[in-house]
Design a protein around this motif. Structure first.
Motif: not given
Length: 221
Positions: A63-69, A93-102
């Motif tokens: 998910p950390e790559r999503v916004e720039k893509s 879950a704790e690493e990725r879900l905060p990013i997903l929500i944003s």
């Protein structure tokens, strides 16, 4: 892989081979946002925009790559595209879900498959950003078992926060009250899904992809 050109192929009469109203799950066994896909992702975004008469669900561990893509005209998201992030344990879950929500997507979900331990994601579900959870076990070589109690807990959380839940695959080994069940053939697994698995499923909310009608979609050309 994607096979995007197949989604754009037409019949002799000019209509698309994949008809309006379909729901396509993209990169279930790979990752839509993997680095190697950067060179062709723009073409896929364009096809998703053109085929706004069908729904696309994207799956990723990155998910950390999503916004720039995202494409330049994304804004708050295409109506017909949803994003699912894989969470196999509490750490992920704790690493990725905060990013997903944003992230700016109209519809967001979680792929808890293969689920490898009990996870508590109520903090994320209560935001109202998550609409769907898919849950399943592991099927590959030397599969790790799935405990049915983990599925039950996740299903209860989904129901509590009005999130759809789909327990779609028990994997190769399922633990039920400390007893291991081995699914050695497709028929046994199918029978389990038709009887036991459906107890945990719910379809509380209707996810709206705002799909264009066929005649509206074809007017783009």
């Amino acid at each position: 892989g994607w096979g995007g050109r197949r989604r754009g192929r037409r019949k002799k009469d000019g209509s698309y081979k994949i008809s309006s109203g379909n729901h396509l799950r993209v990169c279930l066994t790979s990752d839509f946002f993997i680095e190697e896909a950067d060179e062709w992702r723009k073409e896929v975004w364009n096809m998703m925009k053109i085929r706004n008469d069908i729904a696309f669900s994207l799956f990723t561990k990155r998910p950390e790559r999503v916004e720039k893509s995202l494409p330049d005209d994304w804004n708050d998201g295409y109506d017909n595209v949803s994003l699912f992030v894989t969470c196999e344990n509490q750490k992920r879950a704790e690493e990725r879900l905060p990013i997903l929500i944003s992230l700016p997507f109209k519809n967001k979900g979680i792929m808890a498959e293969p689920l490898l331990e009990e996870i508590n994601i109520d903090t994320f579900l209560k935001t109202g950003e998550i609409k769907q959870i898919y849950c399943g076990g592991e099927n590959y070589e030397n599969p790790r078992p799935l405990n049915l109690s983990w599925v039950q807990k996740l299903s209860e959380s989904a129901k509590k926060y009005n999130v759809n839940f789909d327990f779609f695959d028990p994997g190769a080994i399922l633990i039920v009250k400390e007893k291991e069940i081995h699914f050695n053939d497709v028929q046994t697994k199918r029978k389990f899904l038709q009887t036991e698995a459906k107890k945990y499923n719910n379809n509380i909310i209707k996810i709206n992809y705002n799909l264009k009608k066929k005649e509206e979609q074809l007017s783009l050309f």
